[in-house]
Motif scaffolding. Structure first.
Motif, PDB file in Angstrom:
ATOM      1  N   LYS A  93       0.829  -1.207   0.000  1.00  0.00           N
ATOM      2  CA  LYS A  93       0.000   0.000   0.000  1.00  0.00           C
ATOM      3  C   LYS A  93       0.863   1.257   0.000  1.00  0.00           C
ATOM      4  CE  LYS A  93      -4.041   2.041   1.013  1.00  0.00           C
ATOM      5  NZ  LYS A  93      -4.958   2.282  -0.062  1.00  0.00           N
ATOM      6  N   HIS A  94       1.884   1.268   0.859  1.00  0.00           N
ATOM      7  CA  HIS A  94       2.685   2.475   1.031  1.00  0.00           C
ATOM      8  C   HIS A  94       3.705   2.675  -0.086  1.00  0.00           C
ATOM      9  CE1 HIS A  94       5.976   4.941   2.697  1.00  0.00           C
ATOM     10  NE2 HIS A  94       4.985   5.597   3.263  1.00  0.00           N
ATOM     11  N   GLY A  97       1.484   1.566  -3.848  1.00  0.00           N
ATOM     12  CA  GLY A  97       0.138   2.071  -4.072  1.00  0.00           C
ATOM     13  C   GLY A  97      -0.875   1.014  -4.465  1.00  0.00           C
ATOM     14  N   GLU A  99      -3.873  -1.801  -3.947  1.00  0.00           N
ATOM     15  CA  GLU A  99      -5.031  -1.973  -3.069  1.00  0.00           C
ATOM     16  C   GLU A  99      -4.939  -3.334  -2.390  1.00  0.00           C
ATOM     17  OE1 GLU A  99      -7.357   0.251  -2.329  1.00  0.00           O
ATOM     18  OE2 GLU A  99      -6.299   1.672  -3.609  1.00  0.00           O
ATOM     19  N   LYS A 100      -5.306  -3.387  -1.115  1.00  0.00           N
ATOM     20  CA  LYS A 100      -5.183  -4.639  -0.359  1.00  0.00           C
ATOM     21  C   LYS A 100      -6.143  -5.716  -0.861  1.00  0.00           C
ATOM     22  CE  LYS A 100      -3.316  -2.644   3.819  1.00  0.00           C
ATOM     23  NZ  LYS A 100      -3.445  -2.466   5.259  1.00  0.00           N
ATOM     24  N   ASP A 143       0.078  -8.368  -6.814  1.00  0.00           N
ATOM     25  CA  ASP A 143      -1.107  -7.591  -7.184  1.00  0.00           C
ATOM     26  C   ASP A 143      -1.685  -8.184  -8.458  1.00  0.00           C
ATOM     27  OD1 ASP A 143      -2.995  -5.563  -7.187  1.00  0.00           O
ATOM     28  OD2 ASP A 143      -1.748  -4.278  -8.436  1.00  0.00           O
TER      29      ASP A 143
END
Length: 157
Positions: A93-94, A97, A99-100, A143
Motif C-alpha cells: 500500500k505504502h 500504491g 489496493e489490499k 497484485d
C-alpha cells in the motif's frame, strides 16, 4: 626480483578473478517484479515444521481470506505469519500504491535458521543441552489487478 614479479602477476590474476566473480554475481541477481511485494522475517524462534504447517494452508489465497484463516487457526505459528502478511500488505500500500483487496499470497516459504543451544544444569554437576530452533519466513504478495484489467482489455478488443 623474480619474487616481486611473481607476486605482481598473482595480484593481477586475483583482481581479474574478483572482477569476473563480481560480474557473475550481478548477472545472478533476480530482477524485481513490478507487481510483487515481500516481507522477510529472520530468526523467528519456532520450528520449521510448525511454521510450514501454517504456511501450506495460506499459499495462493487472497489477502483477506489469509487473514481470516490465520485468525481462526489454533497454532502458535499463526501470529508471526499474520504479522508478516500484514507487513507485506502495508509495504504494498505504502511503497507501490496497491489496493489490499487485489493482493494474493504468491509465494510463502519457510527456511531453517540457526539453532540456539543452551545448557540446563542437572543433578550431580551434569548438564543437558537444550536446542531452540529458529526459522526464516518469506512472504511475497502479488497484485492481480493488472491481470484483471489485461484480461478485460483483451475480451473488449
Amino acid at each position: 626480483m623474480q619474487k616481486t614479479i611473481i607476486n605482481l602477476v598473482v595480484n593481477i590474476e586475483k583482481r581479474c578473478l574478483s572482477f569476473i566473480n563480481a560480474k557473475v554475481k550481478l548477472m545472478r541477481k533476480k530482477k524485481k517484479s513490478l507487481t510483487e511485494v515481500s516481507a522477510l522475517g529472520q530468526y523467528i524462534p519456532m520450528s520449521v515444521h510448525k511454521a510450514r504447517r501454517v504456511i501450506d494452508q495460506i499459499r495462493g489465497r487472497s489477502y483477506k481470506e489469509t487473514l481470516m484463516i490465520l485468525e481462526l487457526m489454533p497454532y502458535r505459528a499463526c501470529y508471526p505469519i499474520f504479522k508478516f502478511i500484514y507487513s507485506a500488505a502495508a509495504n504494498a500500500k505504502h511503497n507501490k500504491g496497491f489496493e489490499k483487496e487485489d493482493l494474493i499470497v504468491w509465494k510463502a516459504e519457510v527456511n531453517k535458521g540457526t539453532t540456539r543451544k543452551k545448557l540446563k544444569p542437572r543433578a550431580r554437576g551434569r548438564s543437558y543441552l537444550i536446542k531452540r530452533p529458529t526459522c526464516h519466513i518469506t512472504i511475497v504478495l502479488k497484485d492481480i489487478s493488472y491481470y484483471k484489467y489485461k484480461k478485460a482489455y483483451e475480451t473488449f478488443k
